[in-house]
Each structure stands twice: as structure tokens, then as C-alpha cells.
Design an enzyme around this catalytic site. Structure first.
Site, PDB file in Angstrom:
ATOM      1  N   THR A   1       0.815  -1.219   0.000  1.00 52.46           N
ATOM      2  CA  THR A   1       0.000   0.000   0.000  1.00 52.46           C
ATOM      3  C   THR A   1       0.845   1.265   0.000  1.00 52.46           C
ATOM      4  OG1 THR A   1      -0.110  -0.099   2.393  1.00 52.46           O
ATOM      5  CG2 THR A   1      -1.937  -1.069   1.184  1.00 52.46           C
TER       6      THR A   1
ATOM      7  N   TYR B   1      -3.713  16.562   6.203  1.00 57.04           N
ATOM      8  CA  TYR B   1      -3.839  15.612   5.096  1.00 57.04           C
ATOM      9  C   TYR B   1      -4.522  16.334   3.941  1.00 57.04           C
ATOM     10  CZ  TYR B   1      -3.999  10.723   3.652  1.00 57.04           C
ATOM     11  OH  TYR B   1      -3.770   9.520   3.027  1.00 57.04           O
TER      12      TYR B   1
END
Lengths: 735, 630
Positions: free
Chosen positions: A316, A655
Site C-alpha cells: 500500500t 492531510y
């Protein structure tokens, strides 16, 4: 959602009595759902409700519902304002099974389970309430409806050792059966049954995607449907090595699909290559060690034959860490740790567990939960990412406020390096023996060796868990509130603040509301917030909360946080908004694949930043992205949005999501990379870090010198030189 | 009444002036300094806080729309009286309008007159743009009513020097930055710091510029636009005042009664004003790749921090760049050419010859890239005549000859005559000076050609480089690009056929000797003036001295020489030139400057000064490391 029944205590006595009676009826009728959801609803929403309708009306409504419709239909009708069904309809045979899914009986109490109801209903696992709930919340990924066996544990029919990769997309994120599509009516839908969103129609999503990106459903690109084996670079493996390898009985594969699957992470350019091109260099062979000793053998062989090893966990990575260096001439061995997935032991006295590093997040939590424990480490990728990967990248989990980041969780690491095995002589909470060698390992990104076994802290599964959300009039107030929460050190397990664009994004992913009543209440809520409280829907932002712990404390804690929020102009906005927010982070990765079909490319990136710079950084980075897009000829204004996703004493983790419509651009990936680079420059100029938890990989290497100074880089280099002088672990990350 | 709805910054959070003030007082920056001072002085923070409030009250603006309207009304009447026309570049105003909405804007006009900021505010008001807040000298406050009116029209006041006062600095800096960060209004100030008395652009001051740049360095704003604005006057309102001032007759204090007395100028005609609003320059673009961000990331942003060396260098570069942009867009009137020709042909010049020369100079100026306001159909005679009419106080036409208007020269003492003459010359020079910015690079090459012992490129360049260093305060040169300036000068001279260059040599052409000598004659006053001042310093100044002693001394020295008739360099009387010459010596290391409590004192290194003098006279070759690229 667990233990929701106990919330009755908060309801006024009268209502409580009525509920109790309804409760009894409903059990008889097999329609506990109504009661459950009635009681489950948040206190504050209950109070809001009190202002708008009388309790009488509600009860009346319940009665009508009860008499009219069998219990196992959609549940959210009666859960006012709740937008999420508690579970999908369960099987309909057998007396017990008349209970709607999601509702089950354990002893004489009712426990609602959002997941895997069958297990309990069959009575095989009859446990005390605490255990039942523990098992439920211990698994904790409430975004998942079904707990299938994890993809990793599948075994291939042909007896070849269980790669399990056939469950996953080969050219996109996540499970094969889970994806966003546009159905025949042109409405967006999420397929599969794994997630709460599964099988639901998202009526406003299409409009949002058109409005935000200027994308049109008529303009579609299609990926190759399957891998073209002829394009794949041939596997070049020395026959002597193969002989040695066979002698060790470690399973391996030179199959093209297996090799391509391990040649990439999930950066945009990597997915783009999968869809439309081919990597220049991929691993030549994949090996599946099953234990520490296997790894030792493989590393020895690699040293003997001078091969390059690239460790592979969950795949990932979003830092180009898994990409094979093009100029690597040696045979590249992809060392897949997925078969090292056992929990070796659990030490309940010291609350630690020794786990093999290949275990995937969700399996780890599930298996620990069987003994009533959890690690509490939940990165957004936890369905797929592995323990070893977390250690190698210095991962951070959503609930770090309670459990800590990986560096706080790890007690002991065993790593196999070309020099030998590195480990400590004891498993202690802290030691003063020079610089902590763990810190050479954590964040080494596969450049030093393979992490094989990790002793990690565990905690009893929390008794109670509760979502929440707060609406703020604007982002500034929201950040100020988070700062205050951090200052008072009362952050819940997770607290996140999304900006307006992301709030609207989340809104667009709201599934269809099945009843008039719910939509009426939705409208009412909207009216209350925008008109009565005067929040501008284009400015307001939302904080999502997750509380965990024992019930009393959670409620107390919740009150404390909401009190702070009120001081900053926040309004409680219900559990569902909160829950949906967390769900989003899991499905958002699937969205990129949909975007790719319609000329929209996007990516996320993160940073950490001191508190006083949070606002400036968010504004400047978003603005920079918009500007760069304009300069690079992107026709439509991009989506450029952020959330403050973690709070610390001294700062926060931010983020960003960034996506744009690339129609009319000849080389979208190049443009995209330029913009991403500019955004990172901007972050650094604003006093942000190179990475909070994604790592450096090869994608952000160029800024390492600036980040840690020349000497710092030299220190890391000298470690690498000692541990791995022949660069066996030659993935070229970090340095 | 005009409907005034200005466009505003998109990120603006509207707030009243008093809200800004309290935000400034409560800001971490100011509070930090207050606490520091309280600790050091052993006083209670409340007292210092009180002091800060006073400073802020003295400084702060109180923009009120009523006052603005009143001002606009009066100004429109006054301006109509004074000036014939005001020309503005419309596209510049439109660019400005966009800029104001996008990012905080800093307006950087050139400063020739008090009219500058009145005119600019009036202009922005007329164009429906947000009125700027203006950093004005605190001496305005001395003017009753008007000071208050200015304040209400958006001016904020700064003390001329507050280097030592940390509290003042902190409050002032924070006040400016708060307005900038909030996008409250465009901020306007003058890079030159004060009105240029000589119409040459003054070397920039960095203090305010570094304050307005800091929010960007600290990334408190995404970007900041710097807008150079060139305001050119056909005739400067304060022209005679300036000339007196340069000659040492003190500047009258700003007072309301003074303003009333000055009303007679209302009947006078001051011609046209040209305002060129330049392209907004993005600070972000300027800074990209230049700023090491570390110093700002490693210290909390509210702590006062001395800018690092590369930041200082950057600020200075930006300041020079902005001034050069101002210069680039200055509009020159025909009179400027006339003045330049006339000054080389004193005491009188034949009218026809003047016209001919002026036309020639027009061509040359245009080759060098100067922008002259000279309509195509306007014949030269008319242009010169109209200039003479407008400036009848400086020069006039007598019997087909143009002479400087120095009335009373015939009778009176010698000193009186010299003074009158100097006055006329300085006034005339003010206009010629406007041309110098365009001519300085080729002209210095021309002078270097005459100075250098041979035509070898290196030698010419080292002479050029020497001159450039000596005149670094006199003219605006972008720091550190001596070679580029040299090449530009050579290129322009080649373009007008004045010189030819080969691989090794630069030599004047036969055709171009006129140009070369004209150019060097144009700058002769500076070369001679500097020599005179240097000579004064090397001969007379044996001991330490300060500026107050130096200027009258130098003036007397030159005055005596003029009386004796041993020099014709009237411009050396100008205090501006004297100051520049002194600071040039400081920079060349020939004079040591020391800071004392009462300002600076200077010490002359006799040897070094006489060496520089020798270089001027080309008695010893200028020796400089030669750039490899030549």
C-alpha cells in the site's frame, strides 16, 4: 454503536418506560431494531428532537412503524437523522434468524452488532455481553460489513501457496468486488458487500463530480482489462540460486502476474502505468517465507548470489517505495511477508503480543480480539497494510491519541539484515542504552533488512465506542478548537477537522434516504444550522470524533470535548456525520479508480506542522495547487482540500486531497507530478515536514538533505553502509 | 454623491480601524516585546503597554469615508486649478484592480512631491479602488486639521527614525503587517523614503519594505503584490523650495499656515502629471528559489528576528528592482531635453540651435529607451516654446537667445550673484536629472572611454566599474551586476553608432564623437562636483567630523571657488551631491563611519581619498579585478 441500549439512561424517564415496553413488544415481534436505534441515537440529537417534535409524536411514529412493516427492512427510517443502516438484512429462515441482522441477543440483553451477526446468532460463541461487545468493537472496522476471511489467508486451489491476490484489483485499490460505478440510471453506486456503503445509491454524487471537476460521464477512459503477459519484462534468475532456493523448500513464483503485483505501490503514476503501460523493471522472482528462519535463509542466499531483495508487505505504499530501480542489474527478489502472519504469543500480564511481521492490520485486530485484545493501531490502509510495513515506514494510526503511533507501540523488533539479525536482549518499556536501535529500523523503508517479528503493546478491547461530530462556522474556529483540545490533552481517540470542500465531498457521498421522515429531519437540521445559527454552508466545516473507553469515561470525555467545541462556536452534529467521515477515509481510495475512468486524477499527501502555522499552511498549499494547475494548463479548477487529521501537543498532522480533470492535457502524469512537487515545496516553505507517516520512499528523496541536514543524511548513510555494504536491500529508498 | 464601492481583497475580514489597533496591541509580537522591555527596565508591563497604546494612537489611521469624500472634493478643485491634465494608464488601473482582489497589495510610488500621495489616493478613489493606507512622515502631524484630515483619509504616521526604540519598531511593524495580512487596504509608502529634491531617484530605504515582505517570508500570506508607480510631473510644485533647500536654506516646517501661504501657487500652472501604474510584481515569483526557509521555520514566528544576510540581500535587490521599474516608466517632457541642452550651453543659447539640439537629443533619448511625451504632430519649436512658457521662472527667451532666468544677477554682491545663479542652475538641473536615469549607463561608458589610458576593453571596463562604484549613491544601479550594466551601456552606444567594439577594444567612431562628448558633458557636473568635494575632504578635514559640520563646510569651500571663478560647477553646492559623495567614500572605504549617540562621525583616510582623486584625473590607472567574461 455498541452497547447502545444502555443509553436509555439518558432518556427522560417517561420515554424510557415506553421504550422498555416497546422493547418487549419488539422482541416478541422480532423487531428490536426500532428500539435499538431509538435508544441508540445520541443524546444531543435527542434533545434537538425534543425541541422540534414532542416525544409523543415519535412514539406514535414508532407504533405505526411497528404495526405496519416487518422488522427486517431498512432500519434507518426510525433512526431519525441516522443515515446509515445498521446492517444489511439478515437471512430469513429459522426462528432466531427472524431477528434483523445487526440485532442479536446475548444472554438477556440486547446487543446491536453491525457486523457478522451470524456468528453470534448461531450461539457458537455465546459469551458474556462484555465479550460479545468486545469482539464486536474489538474488530473495530465498522466500515466493514462482512468479515470475510482476509484476502491474505486464502489458499489457491492449485495448492500453490495462497497469494490471495486474486481477491484484489490488479490495477487499482482494494477488493475486486468493491468499487464505485455509475449504474444504468446514471447514478453512482458502490458495489460489493464489504463496506457499509456497499450496494447503495449515491444520488448527489454524479452532480458533485460534474460540478467539481467538470467531468462528464460521456468522456470515459478505460483501463486494460487484464495484464498483457507479453509486455512484462522477463524474469532473469540465476539457475544456481533457484536450486539453492528449492533446497530451502520456500515457495516462490516467477509468474508474470505475481511479479507485476509486487512491482508497485499505490502512487498515481504506478496505477496509471498499470492501466495503460508497463513498468520498465519489476521483480524477477517472488518468494514467500513462512517464518523468521525462512527469511534468514533467503537473505543468506541473496548475499551469496549477490541479489537485490525488496521486502513486500501489503503493497500500500504511496511513496514509490516498492518501485524497482530501473538501473538494477542484479536479480530482484520480492520478499513477500504475507505468509508470516501468525500471532506467536500473547502476554496478558505485560499486555504485549509477539506477532510475525507479515500480518495484515485487520487480521491482527481480529485475531487479537478473539482473546479480547487489540493494538488500536488503525492506519487508513489497515485492511491491506502489514505490521512490518508499519514499522518500516513509521506508520501512524487514526487512534494514536489513545494507543500511540507505531513507535510508541513497538516493544521489540527482530530484523534480518545482511550483517545478521538485529534485536534487543529484553522486552522492556524503555532503556537507556545509547540511541534506540529501533529508530534505525522504524522508517528505514526496507533499505536495511526485513522485519520478521515484532512485539507490540496490546490493550483490552474497549468497552464502549462512540462517534460524534461538530459543525464549526469556519475552518479557523475549527482549528482553534482542535488546538484547545490538544492543549487540554483531552483529544478523543480520533479527532479530525475537514474543510468545507471535503465536507461537501462527504455530503455528495450520502446514500439515498429511503423515507420522507428522514429527509424531512435532514432538511430540518440543515435549516437549523444554516438559517437559525447562521452558518454559511460554503464556509462551515466539520470535526469528526471517535471516543473509546469505558462508558462512563467516554460520556464524561464527550461532554468535555463538546463543551470546548461550544466555546469555539461549534454545534454538535450527530454521530452519523462522524461515522460517515471515518467511513469515507476507507472508501476514498476506491474513488480514485472511478475518477481515472473519467479523466480525473488525484492523490493524497500529508505533512505535520506546528499549531501556529496550520491555517497558513492549509491555505497556502491549497492556493498553490490551484495556481499551479492554472499555470500548467489544467482547464478546470482542481479539487484541493485538506483536513487536520491528528493533533499533538506541539502541532498537527494535515492531510490533503488533490484531484483534477486532465482532459486536454497530453501528459497528465507529468503535469500531476509537477504540481505535487510544487505543493510539497510549499509545505516545506510553510514550515511543514516532508512526511508525517507516508514516508519518503523514492518520491520525496530529493528533499531529504534539506529535511535532516547533510550530517543527518551522512549518519543514516553510515548505518546503511555498515548493515548492508553490498546494497542487498537495494530498493534505493530514503537515501 | 459618488457611489463608492471599492473592490476589496478576497480574503478580507472586514474590521474597523480601532479593531486593528487592539489586534495589534494584543498580538504576540507586541506582547513579547512589551514583556521583554518590562523585564529589562524593571517596569510593570502595564506602563509599557500604555506607552504602546500611545504610540499606536499617534501612528494609526482612522479612515472615514466622509473625510475621504471631503478630501476628494477639495482635491479635485485644487488639482483642477494647478494642473492642466492628469494622464493615467488605464490598463494599469485594471491590473491593479485585479491585484487588489487577489493578494495584499503594496503600492510603491516614486516621490517627487507632496502631491504624490494626495494624487494617488484621489486617483484610486476615482477609479473605485480601495483607498491605500499611507506611511507618512510624522511631521505632517504638526499641521493642525490637515494632519487629522490626512489621518482620516487613511494616512498613518511614522517617525523618521526609530532605530533605537524597540517598542516603536515592534508596534509599527506589527501595525503594518496586520493591515497587510488582513488585506485591510493597500499599503502605500515611498521606497525613496523622502521626496527627491533633485528629481533623480534616491537610493531605496529598506526598513518598511522588509516589514511588508515579512508576512510572505513567514508565509502568513500566500503572496504579496508590489506595484511600482511612476509619477512624472511636467513641473514640480516644490521646485524652487527644493533648490533653496539644496543650497542650505532650511526647509519650512509643515504647518497649516504655511499651506495657506502657499495658496498663491494656485494661480500658477504646473502642466501635466503622468501616472503610470506598473505591472504588479509578485513577491512569490521574485523569491522563488532565493530564500532559505530554514531561519523562519526554526524560530517561532512572533519573535523579532534579525533578517538573515540573504534575506537582507534579497530585500535590497527587490528595492532596487522596484526603483528601476519606476524609472523605466517615467514620462519625460520635452522641457527635460531643453534643460539638458541648455545646461551645457550656459549662459545663453541661440533659440534655433536649442531647437535643433533638442530634436537631436530626442532621437538619442528614444534610442536609449526613454519615453518622451511628444505628440507626433507637435513641431519642435512649439514644444520648446511651450516648455519655456511653463517654466518661465527658470529660463526665458531674450532676443532670440534662451537664457537662465537669474534676475538680479547684474547688481548685487558677488556672493549674491553666485547664489542666484546656483539657484537657477539647480532648478534647471532638476529637470535634466530626469534624463540621467536613461543615460547613465552609456554615459559612464563614454566617460570611461575618455578616462581610460587606452581603448582596451578591460581598461575601459575597470574605469566604468570605478565610476559606477563612485556614483552608486547618485544613480540607481542594480547591485552586483556591473558587467551587465557595462554591456548595456556599450550596446546602447553601439546602437547609436557612437562607438564600435571589437574583440579586444572599444573605440569611439568619428561620427559618434559628438554623442560621446555630449554624454560626458552631461555628467560632467557630477564628475567635477565629486572631485571638488573629495578635494575638500582630503584638504580640509583632518579630524573627525559629523554631517552637520561637513555640509556647510563643503558648501563654503565650493562657494569660495565659485566666487573666485576657478570653477563653474554650481551643482557641487547641492547638499544632495555632497551627501552622496561622502557616502560613496564610505562605501569605497576611504572614509570611516562611526556610530555615536549623536549620529555618525566620519574620519577621512587622506591617502585613500587622494588616490581616488588621482584615479579621476587618470594619473594612476584604475585597478580592478577584471571580469573573465570580457
Amino acid at each position: 454503536m455498541v452497547n447502545s441500549f444502555t443509553q436509555q439512561a439518558e432518556l427522560p424517564l417517561k420515554v424510557k418506560q415506553s421504550i422498555n415496553s416497546v422493547h418487549r413488544i419488539s422482541l416478541w415481534k422480532g423487531s428490536a431494531a426500532i428500539v435499538c436505534s431509538l435508544a441508540y441515537d445520541r443524546v444531543c440529537r435527542w434533545e434537538l428532537l425534543k425541541q422540534t417534535c414532542s416525544a409523543f409524536v415519535i412514539l406514535l411514529f414508532c407504533v405505526i412503524r411497528l404495526s405496519g412493516i416487518p422488522g427486517n427492512t431498512d432500519l434507518f427510517d426510525v433512526r431519525w437523522g441516522c443515515l446509515w443502516p445498521l446492517g444489511t438484512p439478515g437471512p430469513t429462515t429459522g426462528p432466531e434468524l427472524e431477528l434483523p441482522a445487526g440485532i442479536c441477543r446475548a444472554e438477556d440483553k440486547i446487543c446491536h452488532r453491525g457486523t457478522d451477526s451470524n456468528q453470534l446468532i448461531t450461539g457458537q460463541h455465546s459469551r458474556s455481553l462484555r465479550d460479545a461487545c468486545a469482539a464486536d468493537s474489538g474488530v473495530l472496522f465498522q466500515h466493514l460489513v462482512h468479515f470475510e476471511e482476509s484476502w491474505k489467508q486464502r489458499t489457491r486451489k492449485d495448492g500453490v501457496r495462497n497469494q490471495g491476490q486474486e481477491l484484489l484489483k490488479w490495477n487499482g485499490w482494494g477488493y475486486n468486488d468493491s468499487k464505485f460505478i455509475f449504474n444504468k440510471k446514471g447514478q453512482a453506486e458502490f458495489t460489493g458487500k464489504r463496506y457499509r456503503l456497499g450496494g447503495m445509491v449515491l444520488p448527489t454524487f454524479k452532480e458533485w463530480i460534474e460540478k467539481t471537476f467538470g467531468a462528464s460521464l460521456e468522456h470515459k477512459t478505460t483501463s486494460r482489462t487484464s495484464l498483457n503477459v507479453n509486455d512484462v519484462p522477463p524474469s532473469v534468475v540465476n539457475e544456481e540460486f533457484l536450486q539453492d532456493l528449492r533446497a530451502t523448500k520456500i515457495s516462490y513464483s516467477q509468474d508474470a502476474e505475481d511479479r507485476v503485483f509486487r512491482a508497485h505501490g499505490h502512487c498515481l503514476h504506478e496505477i496509471f502505468v498499470l492501466r495503460e503501460g508497463m513498468f520498465k523493471r519489476i521483480p524477477d522472482i517472488v518468494v514467500w517465507p513462512v517464518c523468521h528462519e525462512d527469511v534468514v535463509k533467503i537473505v543468506e542466499l541473496a548475499c551469496k548470489h549477490n541479489l537485490c531483495i525488496i521486502p513486500f508487505g501489503g503493497g500500500t505504499s504511496v511513496s514509490s517505495a516498492l518501485e524497482c530501480p530501473e538501473e538494477e542489474k542484479r536479480t530482484i527478489v520480492s520478499l513477500d511477508t504475507s505468509q508470516m502472519n501468525r500471532i506467536l504469543w500473547i502476554d496478558e500480564k505485560n499486555l504485549t503480543a509477539c506477532v510475525e511481521a507479515g500480518i495484515v492490520g485487520q487480521d491482527l485486530e481480529k485475531q487479537l480480539a478473539e482473546s479480547g485484545f487489540c493494538t488500536g493501531h488503525e492506519p487508513d490502509s489497515m485492511e491491506f497494510s502489514s505490521l512490518g510495513g508499519w514499522v518500516a515506514t513509521r506508520a501512524s494510526g487514526m487512534k494514536k491519541n489513545i494507543y500511540g503511533n507505531i513507535e510508541d507501540l513497538v516493544i521489540h523488533i527482530k530484523m534480518v539484515t545482511p550483517r545478521g539479525i538485529v534485536e534487543k536482549n529484553c522486552q522492556v518499556p524503555r532503556m537507556s542504552t545509547g540511541p534506540d536501535i529501533h529508530h534505525f529500523i522504524m522508517g528505514s523503508e526496507g533499505t536495511l533488512g526485513v522485519v520478521t517479528e515484532v512485539t507490540i503493546k496490546i490493550r483490552p478491547v474497549p468497552e464502549y465506542q462512540k462517534y460524534g461530530s461538530v459543525v464549526f462556522p469556519n475552518f479557523e474556529r475549527g482549528v482553534a478548537c482542535l488546538r484547545e483540545v490538544a492543549k487540554q490533552r483531552c483529544a478523543p481517540a480520533s479527532i479530525r477537522l475537514v474543510d468545507n470542500a471535503q465536507f461537501q465531498f462527504g455530503h455528495a457521498l450520502k446514500p439515498q434516504v429511503a423515507s420522507i421522515f428522514t429527509s424531512f429531519l435532514d432538511g430540518l437540521k440543515k435549516f437549523y444550522i444554516t438559517k437559525f445559527k447562521g452558518f454559511d454552508p460554503n464556509i462551515l466545516c466539520v470535526a469528526t470524533l471517535l471516543f473509546e473507553g469505558d462508558r462512563e469515561k467516554v460520556l464524561q470525555h464527550e461532554k468535555q470535548v463538546y463543551d470546548i467545541a461550544t466555546k469555539f462556536g461549534g454545534l454538535a452534529a450527530g454521530e452519523d456525520n462522524g461515522q460517515r467521515g471515518y467511513m469515507l477515509t476507507f472508501v476514498i481510495a476506491y474513488l480514485r479508480d472511478l475518477g481515472l475512468d473519467y479523466y480525473v486524477i488525484g492523490e493524497s499527501f500529508e505533512t505535520s506542522v506546528p499549531w501556529d502555522r496550520v491555517l497558513d499552511l492549509c491555505r497556502n498549499v491549497k492556493e498553490r495547487i490551484v495556481r499551479e494547475c492554472k499555470e500548467k494548463g489544467v482547464q478546470f479548477a482542481p479539487l484541493s482540500t485538506c483536513r487536520v487529521t491528528q493533533t499533538y501537543d506541539a502541532g498537527a498532522c494535515v492531510y490533503f486531497y488533490f484531484a483534477f480533470n486532465y482532459r486536454g492535457i497530453s501528459d497528465p502524469i507529468h503535469v500531476y507530478e509537477q504540481i505535487e512537487r510544487a505543493a510539497r515545496e510549499e509545505i516545506l516553505a510553510n514550515g511543514g515536514s516532508l512526511s508525517h507517516h507516508h514516508g519518503v520512499g523514492k518520491l520525496r528523496k530529493r528533499w531529504m538533505k534539506e529535511s535532516i541536514s547533510d550530517v543527518g543524511l551522512g549518519m543514516l548513510r553510515s548505518v546503511k553502509e555498515y548493515v548492508d555494504p553490498n546494497n542487498i536491500f537495494g530498493n534505493k529508498n530514503l537515501l | 454623491m459618488k457611489c463608492y464601492t471599492p473592490v476589496i481583497y478576497k480574503g478580507l475580514s472586514p474590521c474597523k480601524p480601532h479593531a486593528i489597533k487592539s489586534a495589534v496591541l494584543q498580538s504576540e509580537q507586541v506582547q513579547y516585546v512589551i514583556k521583554q522591555l518590562a523585564k529589562e527596565l524593571g517596569e510593570s508591563p502595564d506602563i509599557i503597554q500604555e506607552e504602546a497604546t500611545e504610540i499606536l494612537d499617534e501612528m494609526g489611521h482612522r479612515m472615514q469615508l466622509g473625510a475621504v469624500r471631503f478630501f476628494a472634493f477639495t482635491l479635485s478643485k485644487i488639482f483642477k486649478q494647478l494642473f492642466q491634465r492628469v494622464c493615467v494608464n488605464e490598463e494599469g488601473m485594471q491590473r491593479l484592480q485585479h491585484a487588489i482582489q487577489e493578494h495584499p497589495v503594496v503600492l510603491l510610488p516614486s516621490h517627487r512631491s507632496y502631491v504624490d500621495f494626495l494624487m494617488l489616493s484621489y486617483l484610486l478613489y476615482t477609479y473605485d479602488l480601495a483607498l491605500p493606507v499611507i506611511a507618512a512622515g510624522i511631521d505632517f502631524l504638526g499641521m493642525k486639521i490637515v494632519g487629522e484630515l490626512l489621518r482620516r483619509a487613511g494616512a498613518f504616521f511614522m517617525r523618521r527614525s526609530f532605530g533605537g526604540n524597540r517598542l516603536y519598531w515592534a508596534v509599527f511593524a506589527e501595525y503594518v503587517k496586520t493591515m497587510l495580512r488582513n488585506g485591510y487596504a493597500p499599503i502605500e509608502f515611498f521606497l525613496e523614503g523622502t521626496r527627491s529634491r533633485t528629481a533623480k531617484t534616491l537610493t531605496p530605504k529598506f526598513g518598511l519594505l522588509s516589514i511588508v515582505m515579512e508576512p510572505f517570508f513567514k508565509r502568513e500570506v500566500f503572496d504579496t503584490y508590489l506595484v511600482p508607480i511612476s509619477i512624472s510631473y511636467e513641473r514640480i510644485l516644490e521646485e524652487s523650495l527644493y533648490a533653496y533647500e539644496l543650497l542650505g536654506v532650511p526647509k519650512p516646517k509643515e504647518s497649516t499656515s504655511g499651506l495657506l501661504k502657499a495658496r498663491r501657487i494656485l494661480s500658477d500652472n504646473f502642466g501635466t502629471i503622468h501616472i503610470y501604474v506598473g505591472q504588479p510584481v509578485s513577491l512569490r515569483t521574485l523569491a522563488s528559489g532565493r530564500i532559505n526557509r530554514c531561519p523562519y521555520n526554526l524560530v517561532p514566528r512572533h519573535l523579532p528576528q534579525k533578517p538573515s544576510e540573504d534575506i537582507q540581500e534579497f530585500v535590497s535587490d527587490v528595492a532596487y528592482k522596484m526603483e528601476l521599474l519606476q524609472i523605466e516608466n517615467m514620462v519625460l517632457s520635452p522641457w527635460v531635453l531643453v534643460a539638458a541642452v541648455l545646461l551645457q550651453n550656459l549662459p545663453a543659447m541661440e533659440f534655433e540651435l536649442l531647437i535643433e539640439k533638442t530634436l537631436w537629443l530626442k532621437g538619442l533619448t528614444q534610442t536609449f529607451g526613454g519615453f518622451i511625451e511628444w505628440p507626433d504632430n507637435l513641431c519642435a519649436k512649439k514644444a520648446v516654446l511651450s516648455g519655456l512658457t511653463l517654466h518661465s521662472n527658470i529660463a526665458c527667451l531674450v532676443d532670440g537667445h534662451v537664457v537662465l532666468n537669474d534676475k538680479g544677477v547684474e547688481d548685487g554682491a558677488v556672493g549674491e550673484i553666485v547664489f542666484r545663479r546656483a539657484l537657477a542652475v539647480l532648478m534647471c538641473a532638476t529637470y535634466r536629472n530626469q534624463l540621467l536615469n536613461v543615460f547613465v549607463r552609456p554615459a559612464l561608458v563614454a566617460i570611461a572611454l575618455q578616462m581610460a589610458p587606452s581603448f582596451r576593453k578591460e581598461e575601459v571596463y575597470s574605469c566604468f566599474s570605478f565610476l559606477r562604484d563612485v556614483f552608486s549613491d547618485e544613480f540607481i544601479f542594480f547591485p552586483g551586476i556591473s558587467l551587465k550594466d557595462f554591456e548595456e551601456g556599450c550596446f546602447l552606444l553601439t546602437k547609436c553608432d557612437a562607438i564600435q567594439t571589437s574583440q579586444q577594444e572599444i573605440y569611439p567612431t568619428d561620427k559618434g564623437s559628438g554623442t560621446v562628448s555630449f554624454l560626458s558633458a552631461m555628467f560632467r557636473p557630477f564628475v567635477e562636483g565629486y572631485q571638488l568635494i573629495f578635494r575638500y575632504l582630503s584638504k580640509e578635514m583632518k579630524e573627525a567630523f559629523n554631517e552637520k559640520q561637513f555640509i556647510p563646510g563643503a558648501r563654503n569651500f565650493v562657494f569660495q571657488l565659485l566666487e573666485k571663478g576657478s570653477t563653474q560647477c554650481y551643482e557641487a553646492l547641492s547638499s544632495d551631491m555632497q551627501k552622496n559623495a561622502l557616502s560613496a567614500l564610505v562605501q569605497l572605504g576611504a572614509v570611516k563611519r562611526k556610530k555615536t549617540p549623536n549620529g555618525f562621525t566620519y574620519n577621512v583616510n587622506q591617502e585613500a581619498v587622494s588616490k581616488i582623486l588621482d584615479m579621476f584625473d587618470a594619473r594612476i590607472p584604475v585597478q580592478k579585478p577584471v571580469a573573465a567574461r570580457l
